[in-house]
Each structure stands twice: as structure tokens, then as C-alpha cells.
Design a protein around this motif. Structure first.
Motif, PDB file in Angstrom:
ATOM      1  N   VAL A   1      40.970  51.550  34.706  1.00  0.00           N
ATOM      2  CA  VAL A   1      40.413  50.340  35.319  1.00  0.00           C
ATOM      3  C   VAL A   1      40.460  49.188  34.319  1.00  0.00           C
TER       4      VAL A   1
ATOM      5  N   TYR B   1      44.118  50.062  37.855  1.00  0.00           N
ATOM      6  CA  TYR B   1      43.312  50.201  39.068  1.00  0.00           C
ATOM      7  C   TYR B   1      42.212  49.151  39.029  1.00  0.00           C
ATOM      8  N   ASP B   2      41.779  48.725  40.203  1.00  0.00           N
ATOM      9  CA  ASP B   2      40.624  47.841  40.314  1.00  0.00           C
ATOM     10  C   ASP B   2      39.370  48.694  40.408  1.00  0.00           C
ATOM     11  N   ALA B   3      38.233  48.082  40.153  1.00  0.00           N
ATOM     12  CA  ALA B   3      36.963  48.808  40.248  1.00  0.00           C
ATOM     13  C   ALA B   3      36.782  49.407  41.643  1.00  0.00           C
TER      14      ALA B   3
ATOM     15  N   TRP C   1      38.080  53.051  42.250  1.00  0.00           N
ATOM     16  CA  TRP C   1      37.537  54.012  41.308  1.00  0.00           C
ATOM     17  C   TRP C   1      37.911  55.450  41.658  1.00  0.00           C
TER      18      TRP C   1
ATOM     19  N   GLY D   1      36.815  48.441  31.150  1.00  0.00           N
ATOM     20  CA  GLY D   1      36.624  49.324  32.298  1.00  0.00           C
ATOM     21  C   GLY D   1      35.161  49.533  32.613  1.00  0.00           C
TER      22      GLY D   1
END
Length: 137
Positions: free
Chosen positions: A82, A87-89, A92, A122
Motif C-alpha cells: 500500500v 495497492y490503495d488503502a 487492503w 502504508g
């Protein structure tokens, strides 16, 4: 979000990763000193970066990661995924799934450029930080 890995453990990884990153040998090529424009010997300036003798920080960082349970290792790697923007939050679960599939988490984390900053980013995506961790109140 309440992480499976204790915040103080995550912060300890960040602290040790910063120390480790500070002593990773530079990519300085000794042959370049012969091409030095100002005629000064810069070997001493670069030698501070060449800390191959002290491996205790590297061993401690790897040990901290190795000592984590598999789900905690995956969580740390997911925070890194993240933090690095892979990846975005909001993704998850996908980041955690991808991290759980990694078979060499310690090696992957140890080879991550700027591990401390990326892990911290992150964690920040979930409003987690190391403020006040380890301080005496």
C-alpha cells in the motif's frame, strides 16, 4: 483498522530499517576516484557508506521479521504494498492476499528500497503512526 501486528513491532521494524538503509554500501566505483576533477581523494568521504563490518542491524531486522507469525509477515508486506502505491488503502484485502502468497517475505522486505518510508506510508494510509511509541510518559 486495528493491525494484527503490534504497533510497537511495526515501529521497531521502521527504526531498524532506517538504520539498515543508512549503512547499505554505496554504489561508488573506486575507479571513479582516478577521474576526480578536483584532485582530492574522496575515498574517505565514501567509506562512511561502506559499512560491511556491522551486520548486526541487518541481522536484527531480518530476525524481527522472521519472528513474526505468517499473518503478521503478510500484514507488514501488505502495508509496504500500500505504501509503495501498488495497492490503495481501499484494496487492503487484495494487498493482504498478494502478500500472503509471497513465500520469501523477509527477503522481499529486506530488498525493498526505502523500506522504512514505504512501510510508514502504508501505515499512514490507515491513520497509523509511530508517534509516542517508545516514549516515556
Amino acid at each position: 483498522m486495528e493491525p494484527v501486528t503490534p504497533i510497537d513491532t511495526l515501529c521497531r521494524i521502521i527504526i531498524r530499517a532506517r538504520e539498515y538503509e543508512a549503512q547499505v554500501p554505496s554504489n561508488y566505483d573506486e575507479d571513479e576516484s582516478a577521474d576526480n576533477v578536483d584532485g582530492n581523494d574522496d575515498d574517505e568521504a565514501y567509506s562512511v557508506l561502506d559499512d560491511d563490518i556491522n551486520t548486526s542491524v541487518e541481522e536484527e531486522l531480518a530476525g524481527i521479521i522472521d519472528d513474526l507469525a505468517e499473518d503478521q509477515q503478510a500484514e507488514v508486506l501488505a502495508f509496504v504494498l500500500v505504501g509503495s502505491g501498488e495497492y490503495d488503502a481501499e484494496e487492503w484485502d487484495e494487498a493482504l492476499e498478494a502478500a500472503a502468497e509471497e513465500s520469501h517475505v523477509t527477503d522481499t522486505l529486506m530488498e525493498t528500497p526505502m523500506l522504512a518510508s514505504v512501510l510508514e506510508s502504508g501505515m499512514a494510509a490507515f491513520e497509523l503512526d509511530c508517534d509516542g511509541v517508545g516514549s516515556v510518559t
